[in-house]
Motif scaffolding. Structure first.
Motif, PDB file in Angstrom:
ATOM      1  N   PHE A  72      -6.120 -15.135   8.374  1.00 47.36           N
ATOM      2  CA  PHE A  72      -6.182 -15.571   7.271  1.00 47.36           C
ATOM      3  C   PHE A  72      -7.104 -17.088   7.387  1.00 47.36           C
ATOM      4  N   HIS A  86      -7.030 -12.785  -1.058  1.00 49.18           N
ATOM      5  CA  HIS A  86      -6.013 -13.029   0.009  1.00 49.18           C
ATOM      6  C   HIS A  86      -4.734 -12.283  -0.566  1.00 49.18           C
ATOM      7  N   THR A  90      -4.768 -10.038   2.562  1.00 44.04           N
ATOM      8  CA  THR A  90      -4.021 -10.718   3.726  1.00 44.04           C
ATOM      9  C   THR A  90      -2.442 -10.237   3.479  1.00 44.04           C
TER      10      THR A  90
END
Length: 132
Positions: A72, A86, A90
């Protein structure tokens, strides 16, 4: 025939991550996703001794968290993607990574408890070291 002669010691590193019985290496360790079977379906080992508690979750979240958060940070510094990236990339990697490693880690901890004959600590003699 003793248990050690019938079942030679198997490495926790082989039986645990494979989610197999720590004594025979063939029986299933789980009856559900993370629920331990009451006993081995091959050799009959009673698995009630096993209590890894929160260990698997700790190791899973720590290991996966460090790796994914490093990824990340690198992506954030190198590419500056929007936050939606994200959330879509992520966050699912964190969840999938933790869920994928929980079973093998729990199996390794249960196999280690069996291999090293781990048990609850207990005092054998009170006052052995003097009156205090």
């Amino acid at each position: 025939m003793t248990e050690s002669a019938a079942y030679p010691p198997l490495s926790p590193w082989k039986t645990g991550p494979a989610c197999r019985c720590p004594r025979c290496g063939k029986g299933k360790l789980y009856k559900g996703f993370l629920t331990l079977a009451p006993s081995c379906n091959v050799c009959g080992l009673d698995l009630s001794f096993a209590d890894p508690a929160d260990g698997p979750a700790f190791f899973s979240m720590t290991g996966v968290g460090l790796l994914i958060m490093a990824l990340f940070a690198w992506i954030e510094v190198a590419y500056h993607p929007p936050i939606a990236f994200h959330l879509a990339f992520t966050l699912p990697l964190l969840v999938i990574g933790c869920l994928a490693t929980l079973r093998p880690i729990k199996g390794w901890l249960v196999a280690s408890q069996y291999y090293y004959k781990a048990e609850e600590g207990k005092f054998e003699h009170y006052g052995k070291h003097g009156p205090f």
